[in-house]
Scaffold this motif. Structure first.
Motif, PDB file in Angstrom:
ATOM      1  N   TYR A 534      -5.015   3.033   4.309  1.00 27.86           N
ATOM      2  CA  TYR A 534      -5.402   2.154   5.415  1.00 27.86           C
ATOM      3  C   TYR A 534      -6.802   1.586   5.191  1.00 27.86           C
ATOM      4  CZ  TYR A 534      -5.777   0.314  10.128  1.00 27.86           C
ATOM      5  OH  TYR A 534      -5.923  -0.525  11.195  1.00 27.86           O
ATOM      6  N   ALA A 535      -7.698   2.427   4.674  1.00 27.48           N
ATOM      7  CA  ALA A 535      -9.053   1.950   4.376  1.00 27.48           C
ATOM      8  C   ALA A 535      -9.004   0.827   3.335  1.00 27.48           C
ATOM      9  CB  ALA A 535      -9.911   3.108   3.869  1.00 27.48           C
ATOM     10  N   LYS A 536      -8.124   0.990   2.357  1.00 29.47           N
ATOM     11  CA  LYS A 536      -7.988  -0.044   1.328  1.00 29.47           C
ATOM     12  C   LYS A 536      -7.405  -1.324   1.915  1.00 29.47           C
ATOM     13  CE  LYS A 536      -6.609  -0.575  -3.498  1.00 29.47           C
ATOM     14  NZ  LYS A 536      -5.999   0.077  -4.679  1.00 29.47           N
ATOM     15  N   SER A 537      -6.475  -1.179   2.849  1.00 30.28           N
ATOM     16  CA  SER A 537      -5.873  -2.366   3.468  1.00 30.28           C
ATOM     17  C   SER A 537      -6.898  -3.156   4.271  1.00 30.28           C
ATOM     18  CB  SER A 537      -4.700  -1.955   4.372  1.00 30.28           C
ATOM     19  OG  SER A 537      -5.160  -1.409   5.596  1.00 30.28           O
ATOM     20  N   LYS A 538      -7.856  -2.454   4.873  1.00 28.64           N
ATOM     21  CA  LYS A 538      -8.899  -3.138   5.643  1.00 28.64           C
ATOM     22  C   LYS A 538      -9.818  -3.930   4.717  1.00 28.64           C
ATOM     23  CE  LYS A 538      -9.346  -2.549   9.608  1.00 28.64           C
ATOM     24  NZ  LYS A 538      -8.732  -3.301  10.737  1.00 28.64           N
ATOM     25  N   GLU A 539     -10.011  -3.425   3.516  1.00 30.44           N
ATOM     26  CA  GLU A 539     -10.848  -4.116   2.533  1.00 30.44           C
ATOM     27  C   GLU A 539     -10.153  -5.366   1.996  1.00 30.44           C
ATOM     28  OE1 GLU A 539     -11.831  -1.497  -0.653  1.00 30.44           O
ATOM     29  OE2 GLU A 539     -12.648   0.054   0.665  1.00 30.44           O
ATOM     30  N   ILE A 540      -8.876  -5.243   1.686  1.00 35.63           N
ATOM     31  CA  ILE A 540      -8.158  -6.321   0.994  1.00 35.63           C
ATOM     32  C   ILE A 540      -7.579  -7.347   1.961  1.00 35.63           C
ATOM     33  CG2 ILE A 540      -6.167  -6.787  -0.504  1.00 35.63           C
ATOM     34  CD1 ILE A 540      -6.663  -4.075  -1.812  1.00 35.63           C
ATOM     35  N   GLY A 541      -7.093  -6.884   3.129  1.00 36.90           N
ATOM     36  CA  GLY A 541      -6.484  -7.813   4.079  1.00 36.90           C
ATOM     37  C   GLY A 541      -4.973  -7.844   3.956  1.00 36.90           C
ATOM     38  N   LYS A 542      -4.384  -8.931   4.456  1.00 31.93           N
ATOM     39  CA  LYS A 542      -2.924  -8.999   4.569  1.00 31.93           C
ATOM     40  C   LYS A 542      -2.199  -8.932   3.228  1.00 31.93           C
ATOM     41  CE  LYS A 542      -0.335 -11.017   8.369  1.00 31.93           C
ATOM     42  NZ  LYS A 542       0.046 -12.193   9.136  1.00 31.93           N
ATOM     43  N   SER A 543      -2.854  -9.346   2.166  1.00 34.47           N
ATOM     44  CA  SER A 543      -2.201  -9.329   0.856  1.00 34.47           C
ATOM     45  C   SER A 543      -1.946  -7.903   0.367  1.00 34.47           C
ATOM     46  CB  SER A 543      -3.056 -10.069  -0.181  1.00 34.47           C
ATOM     47  OG  SER A 543      -4.313  -9.426  -0.352  1.00 34.47           O
ATOM     48  N   PHE A 544      -2.588  -6.915   1.006  1.00 37.00           N
ATOM     49  CA  PHE A 544      -2.388  -5.523   0.604  1.00 37.00           C
ATOM     50  C   PHE A 544      -0.957  -5.059   0.845  1.00 37.00           C
ATOM     51  CE2 PHE A 544      -2.372  -0.940   1.730  1.00 37.00           C
ATOM     52  CZ  PHE A 544      -2.788  -0.420   0.509  1.00 37.00           C
ATOM     53  N   GLU A 545      -0.247  -5.732   1.747  1.00 38.07           N
ATOM     54  CA  GLU A 545       1.103  -5.284   2.088  1.00 38.07           C
ATOM     55  C   GLU A 545       1.997  -5.195   0.853  1.00 38.07           C
ATOM     56  OE1 GLU A 545       4.227  -6.031   5.682  1.00 38.07           O
ATOM     57  OE2 GLU A 545       3.692  -7.812   4.520  1.00 38.07           O
ATOM     58  N   LYS A 546       1.868  -6.126  -0.079  1.00 41.26           N
ATOM     59  CA  LYS A 546       2.690  -6.098  -1.286  1.00 41.26           C
ATOM     60  C   LYS A 546       2.400  -4.850  -2.120  1.00 41.26           C
ATOM     61  CE  LYS A 546       3.525 -11.061  -1.808  1.00 41.26           C
ATOM     62  NZ  LYS A 546       3.343 -12.261  -2.680  1.00 41.26           N
ATOM     63  N   GLU A 547       1.108  -4.501  -2.248  1.00 41.59           N
ATOM     64  CA  GLU A 547       0.737  -3.298  -2.993  1.00 41.59           C
ATOM     65  C   GLU A 547       1.252  -2.046  -2.287  1.00 41.59           C
ATOM     66  OE1 GLU A 547      -3.350  -2.953  -4.308  1.00 41.59           O
ATOM     67  OE2 GLU A 547      -3.641  -5.106  -4.103  1.00 41.59           O
ATOM     68  N   TYR A 548       1.174  -2.071  -0.977  1.00 41.33           N
ATOM     69  CA  TYR A 548       1.627  -0.943  -0.163  1.00 41.33           C
ATOM     70  C   TYR A 548       3.127  -0.708  -0.352  1.00 41.33           C
ATOM     71  CZ  TYR A 548       2.594   1.667   4.182  1.00 41.33           C
ATOM     72  OH  TYR A 548       3.000   2.597   5.105  1.00 41.33           O
ATOM     73  N   LYS A 566      -1.926   5.475 -10.235  1.00 42.25           N
ATOM     74  CA  LYS A 566      -1.397   4.144 -10.541  1.00 42.25           C
ATOM     75  C   LYS A 566      -1.767   3.110  -9.485  1.00 42.25           C
ATOM     76  CE  LYS A 566       2.930   1.560 -11.181  1.00 42.25           C
ATOM     77  NZ  LYS A 566       4.408   1.626 -11.327  1.00 42.25           N
ATOM     78  N   HIS A 567      -1.623   3.473  -8.205  1.00 37.42           N
ATOM     79  CA  HIS A 567      -1.796   2.481  -7.140  1.00 37.42           C
ATOM     80  C   HIS A 567      -3.165   2.514  -6.468  1.00 37.42           C
ATOM     81  CE1 HIS A 567       2.354   1.009  -7.155  1.00 37.42           C
ATOM     82  NE2 HIS A 567       2.726   2.264  -7.379  1.00 37.42           N
ATOM     83  N   LEU A 568      -3.890   3.627  -6.609  1.00 33.94           N
ATOM     84  CA  LEU A 568      -5.216   3.715  -5.986  1.00 33.94           C
ATOM     85  C   LEU A 568      -6.336   3.942  -6.994  1.00 33.94           C
ATOM     86  CD1 LEU A 568      -4.405   6.026  -2.916  1.00 33.94           C
ATOM     87  CD2 LEU A 568      -4.627   3.538  -2.917  1.00 33.94           C
ATOM     88  N   GLY A 569      -5.963   4.355  -8.210  1.00 33.78           N
ATOM     89  CA  GLY A 569      -6.984   4.687  -9.202  1.00 33.78           C
ATOM     90  C   GLY A 569      -7.767   5.927  -8.809  1.00 33.78           C
TER      91      GLY A 569
END
Length: 597
Positions: A534-548, A566-569
């Motif tokens: 969730y913290a990462k989603s706040k940084e990236i914005g709506k485009s994070f949904e694809k990564e999620y 792989k997905h968070l490093g």
């Protein structure tokens, strides 16, 4: 949106019309049984893997296994829904016995296949799994080969599975039936009401302290009357499991849970270590909240009590509208999915008698659907429960294009999407807070979830771990079970919790789950993992949904250490990783303490 736009009662008839009397479900089960028999015959041709071209045969087998897993999930989920919506549905209980036998038989099929791949020469096996045909199954096959090293002989494992049906799993079914039938007489002033355990739990957040306390005492008294029965059930489940572990020569009671959750012991230890390190701020929160009720320690019946005042009481229709709006702000896919779930009547939310106690989400992979179960009350707690279960359903939806065997994600990651969905809703309601009192109320709701995952779940983990260690020496009395529960509470809450429910070992269903041992730490893992996402989603914005969605889709085909890398490093075997998520919750404590001071 009007209250009547979306129904509070789910639709199960589009899955199998007729409930427990459904002819189509009966035919489905018979056909599934035949498929399991054919699978057994197919495996008899694979007693020896001698040539590299057997990779194509293995691919066929694993696809077949994945297909049956999905079909079994469809059947099991349907029966779970039937017994939850009406605990007196004896037809569903009878059918559960039939599917339990099929589950046991299919478990033997998988173990036979695991034995086959274990007996394959190591060098040949490496060649086989590196072939193109098996590339996408490499992780699951490697894991199965490792699990096979801890199994008994094929004949012995088949016997264990057969005995589980009318022993091990039957005790869990008896527990579900017994707990679902308990009625609690709760005083309301000069009157009293007969409530189910689920309805009694809902009173934990009632604004009147007298009613909360009365419900707490009534629950404890009602459970005390039947505690000997529940002690027998718990002792029998644990005894069976320990005998199996002993014969399989498993080195520790956590060996199987860690393998099933695809976690290293270092990861689990690092998580609990970080939580212990940051426990003080949360004991401060509990003491601060206790003082607001005139106590020096937090009383258990006041823990869920509202603090401050909120105007955000929502009818079911308002809750649906709010969730749809909030989910859409995070991402279009999540918003569209939630709309579909309500539109297609996947949610059972009506408050009525004879329903099961706990909320859940059931997956129906064959039809690409889910069903969500809860008892809705007009408050933020129910809104969050609804969002939580929708998160589970979204995870199921993200996996719908994944092959059957790779869809079986572990419980620890299963709680991530649900807690993520809760965070979306909590932030949304905080943004709408119009006063200091309302903000205090909502911060308290956030912190209650942190305490549940850092302290309550820790108490469950400690209780179960200590219980199993003592159970190795013999049966435990009711008195000892209550003592163990008290000891676990004191340690997990750092003695900041007063008058806890010593019989929570009875009403906590996770202790009685026979398919998933130690179903406690996955909640804490999922909660903290969700906070990082969730913290990462706040940084990236709506485009994070694809990564999620990509992370959720990968959750069944790799270890959780590799998934995070792989997905968070991130390296989740370190205390530092877990500390990042906890520190976010510590900020909530600081803001809460500032407001009450």
């Amino acid at each position: 949106m009007t209250e009547t736009k979306y129904k509070k009662v789910w639709n199960l008839d589009n899955l199998f019309p007729g409930g427990s009397e459904s002819p189509s479900f009966n035919n489905y089960v018979k056909q599934l049984e035949l498929e399991i028999i054919k699978m057994e015959e197919k495996l008899s041709l694979f007693d020896n893997l001698l040539e590299i071209n057997q990779s194509l045969g293995i691919e066929s087998v694993i696809k077949n296994i994945g297909d049956i897993q999905e079909k079994l999930s469809q059947a099991n989920s349907f029966l779970t829904c039937l017994t939850a919506q009406n605990t007196k549905d004896q037809g569903a209980v009878v059918l559960r016995g039939v599917t339990s036998a099929m589950n046991a038989r299919f478990e033997s099929v998988i173990k036979k296949f695991q034995h086959i791949i274990l007996e394959t020469n190591e060098d040949l096996w490496i060649e086989i799994i590196e072939t193109k045909a098996l590339n996408e199954y490499k992780f699951i096959l490697t894991m199965w080969r490792e699990k096979a090293k801890m199994l008994l002989s094929e004949k012995e494992e088949r016997l264990v599975s057969d005995l589980m049906m009318d022993g091990y799993h039957a005790w869990r079914q008896f527990y579900n039936s017994l707990i679902g039938r308990i009625k609690i007489n709760v005083p309301f002033g000069e009157e009293s009401r007969e409530l189910s355990i689920g309805q009694t739990f809902n009173l934990r957040s009632h604004p009147d302290e007298d009613i909360r306390k009365a419900a707490h005492i009534a629950l404890e008294d009602a459970l005390q009357e039947k505690e000997e029965l529940f002690a027998q059930i718990l002792n029998n489940i644990a005894g069976f499991r320990l005998q199996v572990y002993k014969n399989r020569k498993l080195p520790h009671i956590l060996t199987e849970p860690l393998i099933e959750n695809r976690l290293k012991a270092e990861t689990l230890n690092a998580m609990w270590s970080a939580i212990n390190k940051y426990k003080k701020p949360f004991t401060n929160y509990l003491e601060g909240k206790a003082k607001m009720f005139g106590d020096t320690k937090m009383q258990s019946y006041n823990f869920w009590a509202p603090v401050g005042e909120s105007k955000q009481r929502m009818s079911y229709g308002e809750a649906v509208s709010f969730i749809l709006e909030s989910f859409s702000h995070f991402g279009n896919e999540l918003g569209d999915f939630a709309w579909k779930a309500f539109e297609k009547e996947w949610v059972e939310a009506e408050n009525r008698a004879n329903k099961s106690t706990a909320g859940f989400c059931a997956s129906f992979p064959r039809t690409g659907e889910s069903r969500i179960f809860l008892t809705y009350e007009e408050g933020i707690t129910s809104v969050l429960t609804l969002a939580h279960e929708l998160g589970h359903a979204f995870h199921n939806d993200a996996m719908k294009t994944v092959d059957g065997s790779n869809r079986q994600y572990p419980l620890s990651i299963a709680e991530t999407a649900s807690f993520f969905a809760e965070q979306v809703i909590l932030d949304a309601v905080l943004e709408k807070a119009e006063s200091k009192e309302e903000k205090l109320f909502l911060l308290d709701e956030k912190l209650k979830r942190s305490v549940m995952n850092f302290m309550n779940i820790h108490s469950r983990f400690l209780f179960e771990k200590n219980f199993y260690e003592e159970r190795k020496k013999g049966r435990l009395s009711v008195e000892r079970l209550n003592e163990l529960m008290k000891e676990a509470f004191n340690m997990a809450y750092d003695r900041s919790f007063d008058n806890p429910s010593l019989r929570s070992w009875i009403w906590t269903p996770h202790y009685y789950i026979t398919t998933s041992p130690f179903y406690n730490f996955p909640y804490t893992f999922g909660y903290l993992f969700a906070l990082s996402l969730y913290a990462k989603s706040k940084e990236i914005g709506k485009s994070f949904e694809k990564e999620y969605i990509a992370l959720l889709r990968d959750s069944g085909s790799m270890s959780l250490e590799n998934l995070a890398m792989k997905h968070l490093g991130e390296d989740i075997t370190t205390e530092d990783f877990w500390g990042k998520g906890i520190k976010l919750c510590v900020k909530d404590v600081e803001e809460f303490m500032s407001l009450i001071s």
